[in-house]
Design an enzyme around this catalytic site. Structure first.
Site, PDB file in Angstrom:
ATOM      1  N   SER A  13       0.829  -1.196   0.000  1.00  0.00           N
ATOM      2  CA  SER A  13       0.000   0.000   0.000  1.00  0.00           C
ATOM      3  C   SER A  13       0.870   1.254   0.000  1.00  0.00           C
ATOM      4  CB  SER A  13      -0.961  -0.053   1.192  1.00  0.00           C
ATOM      5  OG  SER A  13      -1.949   0.932   1.099  1.00  0.00           O
TER       6      SER A  13
ATOM      7  N   ASP B  47      -9.847  -4.052  -4.812  1.00  0.00           N
ATOM      8  CA  ASP B  47      -9.125  -2.956  -4.171  1.00  0.00           C
ATOM      9  C   ASP B  47      -9.307  -1.663  -4.959  1.00  0.00           C
ATOM     10  OD1 ASP B  47      -7.260  -1.281  -2.963  1.00  0.00           O
ATOM     11  OD2 ASP B  47      -5.561  -2.643  -3.245  1.00  0.00           O
TER      12      ASP B  47
ATOM     13  N   HIS C  43      -7.969  -5.083  -0.403  1.00  0.00           N
ATOM     14  CA  HIS C  43      -6.783  -4.367   0.041  1.00  0.00           C
ATOM     15  C   HIS C  43      -6.458  -4.771   1.486  1.00  0.00           C
ATOM     16  CE1 HIS C  43      -4.006  -0.921  -0.239  1.00  0.00           C
ATOM     17  NE2 HIS C  43      -4.214  -0.807   1.057  1.00  0.00           N
TER      18      HIS C  43
END
Length: 317
Positions: A163, A255, A285
């Site tokens: 991320s 995501d 995610h």
């Protein structure tokens, strides 16, 4: 034909339903300290137990604003010269830390049988952009310089993160390509990264609500980080990436950031970079740190690490 774009695994569906029943406020609705605590609590509830390793040791390295906390992981007490994995945690540049990512780092270090150094870079809003990329680059150069406290001679770096940490992986790799460190980047491993302007992608709108990471949370993280979209340390795809090292990259099918990772992978492939790209359909995610709640996520992580082993075999140092 089944709608694979919106397929949801059973364990993911159950986890999302549980979160909805809990009625957790979004991170953007909370003070920063409570948001950080909330991520830690979610990790305690949803993440797998850590692997037992021979070495788990806290260290520091010099940084642009003081010492940077690090944590060294290794399944071996001692080791000959070889590659070192650098891990940059996620959390929107605001809410992650070494402890939240402890279990994941033990898993990676165990399966790869390589030393791993997790970097506790400065967080926004207390330290907005470019504090995080500056710290990550400083830590990478320190590890590459073969410092005595590491006790493991480094012959090459493997930047890795998820991320926000995926963004920092790409940014750090780009910085080390532009101005090489004492040892090379062997390959990089961005996990569901932010590589460009995520708001212009379809996935950002398709999965804006109901899939853990929301559009409102992303807007809040962006505001806290206060980055410059025209700076390559914030938006790495605007950099000259012609000499990007080999890359293992994965995305999650549900995501909001999915298409940013797809776009970056396609860009690298088109320029001739050696790429292994994995997209895990039906998951969300953050799956890599939700492996107790999402048993299927362990299989995804195993596949990612298998791809890392494949890339390590191609690019030995």
């Amino acid at each position: 034909m089944a709608d694979t774009e919106h397929y949801v695994r059973d364990d993911v569906r159950g986890f999302l339903a549980m979160l909805e029943q809990l009625g957790r406020p979004g991170v953007e609705e909370l003070p920063v300290a409570e948001g950080r605590q909330g991520m830690a609590v979610l990790g305690q509830m949803a993440e797998a137990d850590p692997k037992e390793l021979a070495v788990v040791r806290d260290l520091t390295c010099p940084g642009p604003a003081g010492d940077i906390p690090l944590r060294l992981y290794d399944r071996r007490d001692s080791r000959d010269a070889g590659p070192v994995i650098l891990f940059f945690h996620g959390g929107g540049f605001v809410i992650g830390d070494l402890d939240i990512y402890h279990s994941l780092c033990t898993e990676i270090a165990w399966q790869m049988d390589l030393p791993l150094v997790s970097v506790d870079y400065r967080l926004a809003p207390e330290a907005p952009f470019p504090a995080a990329p500056d710290d990550c680059e400083a830590a990478a150069r320190w590890v590459a310089s073969n410092p005595a406290p590491l006790e493991r001679p480094c012959t090459g770096l493997i930047p890795m993160g998820d991320s926000a940490g995926g963004n920092l992986t790409i940014v750090t790799t780009n910085q080390l390509c532009a101005r090489p460190a004492e040892v090379p980047v062997l390959f990089q491993v961005p996990i569901y990264p932010v590589a460009d302007d995520v708001t212009r992608h379809r996935s950002f709108h398709d999965f804006a609500e109901g899939f853990l990471l929301t559009r409102k949370a992303m807007a809040w993280f962006t505001e806290q980080y206060a980055g410059d979209p025209e700076d390559a340390r914030h938006t790495p795809m605007i950099a000259d990436c012609a000499n990007t090292p080999p890359t293992v990259l994965c995305t999650a099918g549900l995501d909001p950031l999915r298409d940013s990772g797809r776009n970056y992978a396609a860009h690298l492939i088109q320029q001739g970079t050696d790429v292994v790209y994995l997209e895990f359909a039906g998951t969300i995610h953050g799956f890599a740190t939700l492996r107790k709640a999402l048993p299927s996520a362990q299989d995804d992580l195993d596949a990612l690490i298998a791809a890392m082993k494949l890339m390590a075999g191609r690019h030995k140092r």
